[in-house]
Design a protein around this motif. Sequence first.
Motif, PDB file in Angstrom:
ATOM      1  N   LEU A  87       0.832  -1.210   0.000  1.00  0.00           N
ATOM      2  CA  LEU A  87       0.000   0.000   0.000  1.00  0.00           C
ATOM      3  C   LEU A  87       0.862   1.255   0.000  1.00  0.00           C
ATOM      4  CD1 LEU A  87      -2.710  -1.089   2.590  1.00  0.00           C
ATOM      5  CD2 LEU A  87      -3.132  -0.597   0.169  1.00  0.00           C
ATOM      6  N   THR A  88       1.899   1.274   0.828  1.00  0.00           N
ATOM      7  CA  THR A  88       2.715   2.479   0.962  1.00  0.00           C
ATOM      8  C   THR A  88       3.903   2.503   0.007  1.00  0.00           C
ATOM      9  OG1 THR A  88       4.036   1.479   2.731  1.00  0.00           O
ATOM     10  CG2 THR A  88       2.062   2.715   3.377  1.00  0.00           C
ATOM     11  N   GLY A  89       4.278   1.318  -0.533  1.00  0.00           N
ATOM     12  CA  GLY A  89       5.378   1.245  -1.485  1.00  0.00           C
ATOM     13  C   GLY A  89       4.890   1.490  -2.899  1.00  0.00           C
ATOM     14  N   PRO A  90       4.703   0.437  -3.698  1.00  0.00           N
ATOM     15  CA  PRO A  90       4.216   0.638  -5.067  1.00  0.00           C
ATOM     16  C   PRO A  90       2.830   1.273  -5.129  1.00  0.00           C
ATOM     17  CG  PRO A  90       4.236  -1.703  -4.478  1.00  0.00           C
ATOM     18  CD  PRO A  90       4.992  -0.979  -3.414  1.00  0.00           C
ATOM     19  N   ARG A 128       1.826   3.706  -3.205  1.00  0.00           N
ATOM     20  CA  ARG A 128       2.026   5.140  -2.926  1.00  0.00           C
ATOM     21  C   ARG A 128       0.786   5.762  -2.274  1.00  0.00           C
ATOM     22  NH1 ARG A 128       3.423   4.738  -8.277  1.00  0.00           N
ATOM     23  NH2 ARG A 128       1.937   6.334  -8.965  1.00  0.00           N
ATOM     24  N   LEU A 129       0.183   5.045  -1.358  1.00  0.00           N
ATOM     25  CA  LEU A 129      -1.057   5.499  -0.742  1.00  0.00           C
ATOM     26  C   LEU A 129      -0.829   6.753   0.096  1.00  0.00           C
ATOM     27  CD1 LEU A 129      -4.062   5.019  -0.066  1.00  0.00           C
ATOM     28  CD2 LEU A 129      -3.297   3.570   1.835  1.00  0.00           C
ATOM     29  N   ALA A 130      -1.752   7.698  -0.045  1.00  0.00           N
ATOM     30  CA  ALA A 130      -1.746   8.918   0.749  1.00  0.00           C
ATOM     31  C   ALA A 130      -3.054   9.001   1.524  1.00  0.00           C
ATOM     32  CB  ALA A 130      -1.589  10.148  -0.150  1.00  0.00           C
ATOM     33  N   ALA A 177     -10.980   4.189  -7.814  1.00  0.00           N
ATOM     34  CA  ALA A 177     -10.002   3.839  -6.775  1.00  0.00           C
ATOM     35  C   ALA A 177      -8.620   4.361  -7.149  1.00  0.00           C
ATOM     36  CB  ALA A 177      -9.951   2.324  -6.589  1.00  0.00           C
ATOM     37  N   ASP A 178      -7.988   5.048  -6.208  1.00  0.00           N
ATOM     38  CA  ASP A 178      -6.612   5.500  -6.435  1.00  0.00           C
ATOM     39  C   ASP A 178      -5.641   4.322  -6.352  1.00  0.00           C
ATOM     40  OD1 ASP A 178      -7.062   8.480  -6.492  1.00  0.00           O
ATOM     41  OD2 ASP A 178      -7.861   8.015  -4.507  1.00  0.00           O
ATOM     42  N   VAL A 179      -5.970   3.357  -5.502  1.00  0.00           N
ATOM     43  CA  VAL A 179      -5.132   2.167  -5.339  1.00  0.00           C
ATOM     44  C   VAL A 179      -6.031   0.939  -5.303  1.00  0.00           C
ATOM     45  CG1 VAL A 179      -3.429   0.965  -3.899  1.00  0.00           C
ATOM     46  CG2 VAL A 179      -3.446   3.475  -3.977  1.00  0.00           C
TER      47      VAL A 179
END
Length: 325
Positions: A131-134, A136-138, A209-211
């Motif tokens: 989620l936070t790596g590829p 790039r969740l904000a 969905a952003d991710v």
Amino acid sequence: MRAVEIVRPGGPEQLTVREVPDPSPGPGEVLVDVTAAGVNRADLLQRQGHYPPPPGAPAWPGLEASGTVAALGDGVEGWTVGDRVAALVAGGAYAERLVVPSGQLLRVPDALDLVDAAGLPEAVCTAWSNLTGPGRLAPGERVLVHGGSGGIGSVAIQLVAAYGAWAATTAGGPERTARCLELGADLAVDHRSDDFVAAVRDATDGHGADVVLDVIGAGYLARNVEVLADEGRLVMIGMQQGRRAELDLGAVMTRRLTVTGTTLRSRTREAKAAIVADVATRAWPWLDDGRLRPVIGARLPLDEAAHAHELVESGNVFGKVLLLP
């Protein structure tokens, strides 16, 4: 010690408990007396002969465990005998004892049941790093987690919510979708009867969905691309419905999408230690305030490893299945 070995590639009946030599920790390693081990779909693939352990890992399955520190190898700092720990490993957790690189240990809070802690390391490290790596969740972004009733999905929902993002998920049936909402999902779609693309688009006023965190693979590829917002990121971490599908490159290019996939097991010790350290700093503290908790569907003795695999294979268990030596 007792460990679950794979007699030959095949079905759950190929799992058997045998006596194997006790492991001993080398430099930078810790010996853990195992309290419980988590069962993952990767273990099923290994049993079938499709996912062999990386070099140096034990032959028996198991990618995560909880327990207490029994001995320290040379050069280990920050841990003492008796510490309550959860471990991320490349294999060998289906056993009474386990050697773990010290950088792949997480401290289990006193308030958390040590057995249930075994259901966290693989799921939290996989979901958080993607989620936070590829991904790039904000905070504030919209996330679609497929398989919200599974071991990874049930944890990913909680991580997204705790991080301050909007969480949608898919699950099979109204009972499972209801439980996903209880875990913190803002939207839970019954994939058996509803169109998740339309549902997510409607719930986000057309944004999408952003991710997307996907364990399904080929079967969902086209719809995952469709549900993504412009500049959205699709992160694939499983292939439950196949490994080959057609990708619309026009949509990827014109909407500036990112499509990527990762695995965790084959990464180096250094890479895993970095992931574990990030989890320990940013996600693991949510165990203390209740925003993160293990979701356990079944707890079985080590001798019932075959039944544990049958339960995971069936898809009928909500959350993790654990084995207790």
